[in-house]
Design a protein around this motif. Structure first.
Motif, mmCIF file in Angstrom:
data_model
loop_
_atom_site.group_PDB
_atom_site.id
_atom_site.type_symbol
_atom_site.label_atom_id
_atom_site.label_comp_id
_atom_site.label_asym_id
_atom_site.label_seq_id
_atom_site.Cartn_x
_atom_site.Cartn_y
_atom_site.Cartn_z
ATOM 1 N N GLY A 37 0.832 -1.206 0.000
ATOM 2 C CA GLY A 37 0.000 0.000 0.000
ATOM 3 C C GLY A 37 0.861 1.249 0.000
ATOM 4 N N HIS A 38 1.875 1.287 0.862
ATOM 5 C CA HIS A 38 2.736 2.478 0.907
ATOM 6 C C HIS A 38 3.339 2.764 -0.474
ATOM 7 N N ILE A 39 3.824 1.734 -1.150
ATOM 8 C CA ILE A 39 4.426 1.944 -2.477
ATOM 9 C C ILE A 39 3.381 2.528 -3.436
ATOM 10 N N SER B 16 9.097 3.583 7.185
ATOM 11 C CA SER B 16 7.928 3.880 8.018
ATOM 12 C C SER B 16 8.290 3.680 9.478
ATOM 13 N N GLY B 17 7.265 3.693 10.339
ATOM 14 C CA GLY B 17 7.515 3.511 11.766
ATOM 15 C C GLY B 17 7.952 2.090 12.084
ATOM 16 N N GLY B 18 7.531 1.138 11.274
ATOM 17 C CA GLY B 18 7.838 -0.260 11.560
ATOM 18 C C GLY B 18 8.800 -0.893 10.574
ATOM 19 N N PHE C 103 13.453 7.925 14.534
ATOM 20 C CA PHE C 103 12.968 9.307 14.684
ATOM 21 C C PHE C 103 12.129 9.419 15.960
ATOM 22 N N ASP C 104 11.235 8.454 16.167
ATOM 23 C CA ASP C 104 10.343 8.528 17.334
ATOM 24 C C ASP C 104 11.120 8.408 18.646
ATOM 25 N N LYS C 105 12.109 7.482 18.681
ATOM 26 C CA LYS C 105 12.868 7.290 19.923
ATOM 27 C C LYS C 105 13.755 8.499 20.219
ATOM 28 N N GLY D 57 7.427 11.420 16.552
ATOM 29 C CA GLY D 57 8.724 12.081 16.564
ATOM 30 C C GLY D 57 9.196 12.648 15.242
ATOM 31 N N GLY D 58 8.836 12.000 14.135
ATOM 32 C CA GLY D 58 9.368 12.408 12.827
ATOM 33 C C GLY D 58 9.131 13.875 12.521
ATOM 34 N N PRO D 59 7.859 14.299 12.495
ATOM 35 C CA PRO D 59 7.599 15.710 12.177
ATOM 36 C C PRO D 59 8.230 16.659 13.210
ATOM 37 N N ILE E 163 11.051 16.176 14.963
ATOM 38 C CA ILE E 163 12.503 16.282 14.691
ATOM 39 C C ILE E 163 12.722 17.179 13.473
ATOM 40 N N GLU E 164 11.907 16.971 12.445
ATOM 41 C CA GLU E 164 12.104 17.775 11.224
ATOM 42 C C GLU E 164 11.937 19.265 11.545
ATOM 43 N N ARG E 165 10.930 19.597 12.335
ATOM 44 C CA ARG E 165 10.700 21.007 12.706
ATOM 45 C C ARG E 165 11.870 21.553 13.511
HETATM 46 O O1 KG4 Z 1 3.904 4.827 7.482
HETATM 47 P P1 KG4 Z 1 3.546 5.374 8.813
HETATM 48 O O2 KG4 Z 1 2.459 6.395 8.896
HETATM 49 O O3 KG4 Z 1 3.143 4.232 9.797
HETATM 50 C C1 KG4 Z 1 3.758 2.992 9.767
HETATM 51 O O4 KG4 Z 1 3.418 2.178 8.892
HETATM 52 O O5 KG4 Z 1 4.667 2.820 10.615
HETATM 53 O O6 KG4 Z 1 4.896 5.936 9.421
HETATM 54 C C2 KG4 Z 1 4.927 6.554 10.666
HETATM 55 C C3 KG4 Z 1 6.363 6.957 10.931
HETATM 56 C C4 KG4 Z 1 6.558 7.466 12.346
HETATM 57 O O7 KG4 Z 1 7.719 6.831 12.879
HETATM 58 C C5 KG4 Z 1 6.765 8.961 12.161
HETATM 59 O O8 KG4 Z 1 7.594 9.527 13.152
HETATM 60 C C6 KG4 Z 1 7.428 8.993 10.797
HETATM 61 O O9 KG4 Z 1 6.735 8.024 10.048
HETATM 62 N N1 KG4 Z 1 7.284 10.314 10.160
HETATM 63 C C7 KG4 Z 1 8.329 11.105 9.840
HETATM 64 C C8 KG4 Z 1 7.781 12.307 9.330
HETATM 65 N N2 KG4 Z 1 6.416 12.201 9.339
HETATM 66 C C9 KG4 Z 1 6.133 10.963 9.845
HETATM 67 N N3 KG4 Z 1 9.655 10.912 9.965
HETATM 68 C C10 KG4 Z 1 10.463 11.912 9.573
HETATM 69 N N4 KG4 Z 1 10.014 13.100 9.109
HETATM 70 C C11 KG4 Z 1 8.703 13.335 8.959
HETATM 71 N N5 KG4 Z 1 8.271 14.508 8.496
#
Ligand code: KG4
Ligand code: ZN
Length: 364
Positions: A115-117, A147-149, A177-179, A190-192, A194-196
């Motif tokens: 799905g992601h692809i 992704s997160g996983g 990123f989250d940790k 955490g991702g957004p 950290i980016e900010r």
């Molecule tokens: O694909 P996703 O929505 O869920 C999973 O399938 O895991 O990915 C979520 C992950 C989280 O770890 C989140 O921190 C990261 O994507 N993420 C980002 C950003 N937006 C979301 N990481 C870095 N920069 C971002 N802007």
């Protein structure tokens, strides 16, 4: 016209979408649970599945109503059956099966990573009126799923035809990123954050390790996380360290310290982000060259990261495409798109479809 209802409940987003002919988003509804899980600093699986049960039916009904259709107009239902949290996946899969049975509709189980692809096939919803939609991606291509996983580099030779090249051997990129965000007191997700924070930081201020794992397309991010922890630790007072007997601090201690504002959060965030991005870009470039692909697709939540998007675009000798940020993170439109191509290929799941928490992309 083919209309597919996509359903996605693999983690903490309850999502349903209607997609026309695999590319045009007719509706895309997401009930996010972020506020619910924030207090735990991450997804609390049992609460996630309970919340999915509460919201799934209204979310599906809203998706149909926003698309201006009823169940009778659908050609099929596509649902994520793995990988993800078993209790969360169960909600989507059982609702999809109930609708398929009750409305006599074909059911198609979809791999969340696929799905992601396929988010890259969707026509961006904010496309200015009159502008031609981008052409659909063509094979063979290389996809980096971050992704997160998961962190996976995969060659895609056709619809549903995958050749995995490498993956993370420890933390996923998003997990890192989250940790790290947690260590820096930046909260969840955490991702957004950290980016900010990194926008005001110097990516060269801290010398963060890069795990090259030379000779393979695998990734490793756990050493980087420990390096951030140690860097944070050096900002702690000698007294604090003595109390702990020199061991690593607990994340809660570090977060408290970060909140006390004596930590160079922006510099640490920027240095960490630069290290992750550099490794992702270098390995993707190497694979693109080795396998002679003409297109690279970024996918998954981390693909929303602006620095990764820019460095990948500038650093690769072939075109790089990525979905708009809202289609990178979990939502159901790409699930419907993946379902569309499987529907065209005549694939159907039966009502025995079960969830598969550790589902992998099928290898050719
Ligand atoms: O694909 P996703 O929505 O869920 C999973 O399938 O895991 O990915 C979520 C992950 C989280 O770890 C989140 O921190 C990261 O994507 N993420 C980002 C950003 N937006 C979301 N990481 C870095 N920069 C971002 N802007
Ligand atoms: Zn995902």
């Amino acid at each position: 016209m083919t209309l597919i209802l996509g359903i996605e409940t693999s983690c903490d987003e309850t999502a349903a979408a209607v997609v026309e002919d695999g590319r045009r988003i007719r509706s895309n509804v997401i009930a996010t649970q972020i506020d619910l899980h924030r207090q735990y600093g991450g997804v609390f699986p049992e609460m996630a599945s309970r919340q999915h049960i509460l919201t799934i039916t209204p979310v599906i009904e809203e998706a149909l109503s926003k698309a201006g259709i009823s169940y009778a107009d659908l050609n099929a239902i596509a649902v994520t059956y793995g990988p993800g949290l078993a209790g969360s996946l169960l909600v989507g899969v059982n609702v999809a099966k109930a609708i398929a049975w009750g409305r006599d509709l074909p059911l198609i189980g979809i791999n969340h990573l696929e799905g992601h692809i396929y988010a890259n096939w969707l026509i961006p919803p904010n496309l200015p009126a009159g502008q031609e939609p981008p052409p659909a991606p063509t094979f063979p291509l290389l996809s980096l799923i971050v992704s997160g996983g998961h962190t996976e580099l995969v060659l895609v030779n056709g619809h549903g035809r995958y050749r995995p090249l490498g993956r993370t051997i420890d933390d996923a990129a998003g997990e890192a990123f989250d940790k790290v965000a947690r260590l820096l007191g930046l909260g969840y997700p955490g991702g957004p954050a950290i980016e900010r924070a990194a926008r005001n930081g110097n990516p060269q201020s801290f010398d963060m390790p890069r795990a090259w794992l030379t000779g393979s397309y695998d990734f490793s991010f756990s050493g980087l996380k420990t390096a951030v922890l140690r860097a944070v630790d050096t900002f702690q007072s000698g007294q604090d360290r003595a109390k702990r007997g020199g061991g690593l601090p607990r994340p809660s201690e570090v977060a408290a310290r970060a909140a006390a504002a004596d930590l160079p959060v922006a510099d640490l965030a920027a240095s960490f982000q630069a290290a992750v991005v550099e490794v992702l870009v270098a390995k993707t470039r190497q694979a693109a060259q080795q396998f002679g692909v003409k297109l690279v697709l970024l996918a998954g939540g981390v693909a929303a990261n602006g620095v990764l998007r820019r460095e990948m675009t500038e650093g690769l000798p072939v075109p790089v495409r990525f979905p708009p940020p809202a289609l990178c993170t979990d939502n159901a439109a790409p699930i419907a798109t993946a379902g569309y191509f499987r529907y065209l290929a005549g694939e159907r799941s039966d009502l025995n479809l079960d969830v598969f928490a550790s589902l992998k992309l099928p290898a050719e």
